[in-house]
Design a protein around this motif. Structure first.
Motif, PDB file in Angstrom:
ATOM      1  N   GLU A   1       0.936  -1.044  -0.108  1.00 41.71           N
ATOM      2  CA  GLU A   1       0.220  -0.075   0.038  1.00 41.71           C
ATOM      3  C   GLU A   1       0.849   1.250   0.003  1.00 41.71           C
ATOM      4  OE1 GLU A   1      -3.211  -0.059  -0.212  1.00 41.71           O
ATOM      5  OE2 GLU A   1      -3.241  -2.305  -0.367  1.00 41.71           O
ATOM      6  N   PRO A   2       0.403   2.369  -0.548  1.00 36.81           N
ATOM      7  CA  PRO A   2       1.110   3.609  -0.518  1.00 36.81           C
ATOM      8  C   PRO A   2       1.285   4.126   1.047  1.00 36.81           C
ATOM      9  CG  PRO A   2      -1.085   4.083  -1.368  1.00 36.81           C
ATOM     10  CD  PRO A   2      -1.075   2.616  -1.030  1.00 36.81           C
ATOM     11  N   ASN A   3       2.460   3.559   1.708  1.00 35.49           N
ATOM     12  CA  ASN A   3       2.432   4.112   3.154  1.00 35.49           C
ATOM     13  C   ASN A   3       3.245   5.469   3.013  1.00 35.49           C
ATOM     14  OD1 ASN A   3       3.160   0.836   3.664  1.00 35.49           O
ATOM     15  ND2 ASN A   3       1.370   1.700   4.285  1.00 35.49           N
ATOM     16  N   LEU A   4       4.086   5.607   2.118  1.00 37.41           N
ATOM     17  CA  LEU A   4       4.801   7.079   2.125  1.00 37.41           C
ATOM     18  C   LEU A   4       4.687   7.600   0.621  1.00 37.41           C
ATOM     19  CD1 LEU A   4       7.982   6.178   4.122  1.00 37.41           C
ATOM     20  CD2 LEU A   4       5.894   7.323   4.748  1.00 37.41           C
ATOM     21  N   PRO A   5       4.812   8.828   0.421  1.00 33.68           N
ATOM     22  CA  PRO A   5       4.933   9.766   1.524  1.00 33.68           C
ATOM     23  C   PRO A   5       3.523  10.279   2.097  1.00 33.68           C
ATOM     24  CG  PRO A   5       4.494  10.864  -0.738  1.00 33.68           C
ATOM     25  CD  PRO A   5       4.796   9.368  -1.027  1.00 33.68           C
ATOM     26  N   CYS A   6       3.713  11.055   3.005  1.00 29.78           N
ATOM     27  CA  CYS A   6       2.764  11.275   4.072  1.00 29.78           C
ATOM     28  C   CYS A   6       1.559  11.980   3.108  1.00 29.78           C
ATOM     29  CB  CYS A   6       3.335  12.015   5.237  1.00 29.78           C
ATOM     30  SG  CYS A   6       1.785  12.515   6.315  1.00 29.78           S
ATOM     31  N   ARG A   7       0.382  11.830   3.479  1.00 28.30           N
ATOM     32  CA  ARG A   7      -0.737  12.512   2.889  1.00 28.30           C
ATOM     33  C   ARG A   7      -1.609  12.938   4.133  1.00 28.30           C
ATOM     34  NH1 ARG A   7      -1.917   7.409   1.139  1.00 28.30           N
ATOM     35  NH2 ARG A   7      -4.171   7.485   1.549  1.00 28.30           N
ATOM     36  N   ILE A   8      -2.016  14.343   3.649  1.00 28.14           N
ATOM     37  CA  ILE A   8      -2.961  15.069   4.369  1.00 28.14           C
ATOM     38  C   ILE A   8      -4.238  15.105   3.889  1.00 28.14           C
ATOM     39  CG2 ILE A   8      -3.325  17.297   5.584  1.00 28.14           C
ATOM     40  CD1 ILE A   8      -0.431  17.628   6.051  1.00 28.14           C
ATOM     41  N   GLU A   9      -5.439  14.783   4.587  1.00 29.47           N
ATOM     42  CA  GLU A   9      -6.832  14.710   4.001  1.00 29.47           C
ATOM     43  C   GLU A   9      -7.652  15.304   4.807  1.00 29.47           C
ATOM     44  OE1 GLU A   9      -7.991  11.003   2.710  1.00 29.47           O
ATOM     45  OE2 GLU A   9      -6.280  10.590   1.399  1.00 29.47           O
ATOM     46  N   GLY A  10      -8.753  15.998   4.433  1.00 28.49           N
ATOM     47  CA  GLY A  10      -9.709  16.493   5.196  1.00 28.49           C
ATOM     48  C   GLY A  10      -9.355  18.124   5.438  1.00 28.49           C
ATOM     49  N   GLU A  11     -10.279  18.828   6.267  1.00 22.77           N
ATOM     50  CA  GLU A  11      -9.924  20.063   6.615  1.00 22.77           C
ATOM     51  C   GLU A  11     -10.511  20.558   8.172  1.00 22.77           C
ATOM     52  OE1 GLU A  11     -12.209  22.499   3.849  1.00 22.77           O
ATOM     53  OE2 GLU A  11     -11.263  22.110   2.224  1.00 22.77           O
ATOM     54  N   GLY A  12      -9.865  21.537   8.613  1.00 18.70           N
ATOM     55  CA  GLY A  12     -10.338  21.802   9.853  1.00 18.70           C
ATOM     56  C   GLY A  12     -10.074  20.734  11.167  1.00 18.70           C
ATOM     57  N   ASP A  13     -11.141  20.175  11.884  1.00 21.84           N
ATOM     58  CA  ASP A  13     -11.009  19.379  12.851  1.00 21.84           C
ATOM     59  C   ASP A  13     -10.890  17.809  12.362  1.00 21.84           C
ATOM     60  OD1 ASP A  13     -10.868  21.415  14.726  1.00 21.84           O
ATOM     61  OD2 ASP A  13     -12.825  21.094  15.309  1.00 21.84           O
ATOM     62  N   ASP A  14     -11.272  17.863  11.074  1.00 21.00           N
ATOM     63  CA  ASP A  14     -11.378  16.549  10.397  1.00 21.00           C
ATOM     64  C   ASP A  14     -10.079  16.071   9.897  1.00 21.00           C
ATOM     65  OD1 ASP A  14     -13.916  16.027  11.189  1.00 21.00           O
ATOM     66  OD2 ASP A  14     -14.861  17.099   9.594  1.00 21.00           O
ATOM     67  N   THR A  15      -8.933  16.977  10.019  1.00 23.32           N
ATOM     68  CA  THR A  15      -7.765  16.869   8.928  1.00 23.32           C
ATOM     69  C   THR A  15      -7.079  15.570   9.632  1.00 23.32           C
ATOM     70  OG1 THR A  15      -7.551  19.162   8.540  1.00 23.32           O
ATOM     71  CG2 THR A  15      -5.617  17.795   8.366  1.00 23.32           C
ATOM     72  N   ILE A  16      -6.452  14.758   8.744  1.00 17.96           N
ATOM     73  CA  ILE A  16      -5.669  13.411   9.139  1.00 17.96           C
ATOM     74  C   ILE A  16      -4.507  13.619   8.350  1.00 17.96           C
ATOM     75  CG2 ILE A  16      -7.764  12.311   9.986  1.00 17.96           C
ATOM     76  CD1 ILE A  16      -7.537  10.657   7.474  1.00 17.96           C
ATOM     77  N   LEU A  17      -3.605  12.897   9.081  1.00 20.18           N
ATOM     78  CA  LEU A  17      -2.296  12.446   8.260  1.00 20.18           C
ATOM     79  C   LEU A  17      -2.177  11.146   8.106  1.00 20.18           C
ATOM     80  CD1 LEU A  17      -1.630  14.976  10.477  1.00 20.18           C
ATOM     81  CD2 LEU A  17       0.472  14.935   9.312  1.00 20.18           C
ATOM     82  N   ILE A  18      -1.933  10.850   6.906  1.00 19.87           N
ATOM     83  CA  ILE A  18      -2.044   9.264   6.700  1.00 19.87           C
ATOM     84  C   ILE A  18      -0.740   8.912   6.112  1.00 19.87           C
ATOM     85  CG2 ILE A  18      -2.825   7.357   4.931  1.00 19.87           C
ATOM     86  CD1 ILE A  18      -5.293   9.308   4.545  1.00 19.87           C
TER      87      ILE A  18
END
Length: 368
Positions: free
Chosen positions: A87-104
């Protein structure tokens, strides 16, 4: 004369957005055994802060204040991760906005989120109310003998000294006290090989494991209370091997069992319990690590709980709080990320928890 170009050490901004710092840390691949580049980057960043004494021992990095405070606390985190997957473990991805932001990405949850929080706090806190030792160490995700924290506990124990410790393992930004112990044993069954068309000429070792597996299936987990927290034990087969081909009666079968025990048992008591439970079977011990009692009745722990807030929970799993406990330093787990997502292919960490843990740590260390 070599024409090799030395590797470029990524620049980490410890004074900027802690979520961006986490992203940069995740993008430095650091599967266990390859922590050199991330340790180089952290060392380069921390040496820019005159309030910190920086000590490097292999791929263990220690940064500490020496302000003459009446007490010293330790904040620690490991820099390695489990291996990458397809699976694409890297590079880090940032998804969502505001309080729902996650780093994958690999390590976002376990446990570069905790490392980012500690680095941001280490840089910002020039006058903490306790002297602080910040420790960033290698090889936590592999066998214990390679663990960098264990190594320096033996070679430089003074670096772990403190009145209280916080380990930045993922806890979803809540305090988790103590940890379970872990024990692994193997039971091996031997038979006699034969052609499967003439099975009566051999003896099937896999079939001999049936009674052992039945005893495992009959196990009912206990849930003891320890220092006000309720733990949940587990006894499970985690691996079974046997057989060499589809037309050969197997002459050998090995079952590996993992026992996760509550910290009201010592390692020796846990091993004695397992041997008694499997009486009649020969067991080979392959791993044994004691747990750690929560120690939440200690004054330093009460101070931390008051600053962070929330209701402490038990740590279901083994962490290096057990190592701190073994050297007489009460410790808790506290860091961003849901521990259920540790090691998962879709490992992620909520940005809101990174900010919350950073703020709580600074609140505790400043008394604000």
């Amino acid at each position: 004369m070599s024409d090799a170009v030395p590797p470029v050490v990524p620049l980490l901004d410890l004074d900027g957005d802690v979520v961006e710092l986490l992203r940069d840390l995740v993008d430095i691949e650091s599967v266990s055994g390859n922590e050199g580049p991330i340790t180089d980057a952290i060392e380069t960043a921390l040496r820019g802060y005159p309030h910190l004494e920086v000590i490097r021992d292999g791929n263990v990095l220690v940064a500490r204040t020496n302000l003459g405070r009446a007490s010293r606390v330790v904040v620690a985190g490991h820099t390695d991760t489990v291996p990458l997957t397809s699976e694409p473990n890297l590079p880090c991805r940032i998804e969502g906005e505001g309080d729902d932001t996650i780093l994958i990405g690999r390590g976002t949850c376990d446990m570069k989120g905790g490392v980012a929080v500690a680095l941001a706090a280490a840089a910002a806190l020039t006058e903490p109310r306790h002297d602080v030792t910040w420790i960033f160490y290698d090889n936590e995700e592999v066998e214990a003998e390679k663990n960098g924290l264990l190594r320096i506990s033996r070679t430089r124990p003074e670096l772990l000294a403190g009145d209280f410790a916080v380990l930045g393992e993922p806890t979803a930004a809540r305090i988790e006290g103590g940890c379970q112990g872990t024990l692994r044993v193997q039971a091996t069954f031997t038979g006699r090989a034969a052609h499967s068309a003439r099975a009566w000429m051999g003896h099937n070792a896999i079939h001999d494991a049936a009674d052992f597996l039945a005893r495992l299936q009959a196990y009912e987990p206990v849930q003891p209370w320890v220092d006000g927290l309720q733990y949940h034990e587990g006894l499970n087969a985690v691996k079974i091997t046997g057989g060499i081909a589809g037309n050969v009666i197997p002459d050998r079968c090995t079952v590996e069992v993992n026992y996760r025990f509550a910290p009201d048992k010592s390692a020796e008591e846990a091993l004695a319990w397992v041997r008694d439970y499997f009486s009649g079977f020969e067991l080979e011990v392959t791993d044994l690590a004691a747990g750690a009692r929560p120690g939440l009745d200690q004054p330093a722990a009460a101070d931390f709980i008051a600053a962070v807030g929330g209701e402490p929970k038990p740590k279901h799993g083994w962490t290096d709080v057990a190592l701190f406990a073994s050297v007489g330093v009460p410790a808790v787990n506290f860091g961003p990320g849901d521990p259920i997502k540790a090691h998962a292919d879709d490992e992620f960490c909520p940005a809101s928890q990174v900010y919350a843990c950073r703020d709580a740590l600074i609140r505790w260390l400043t008394g604000a």
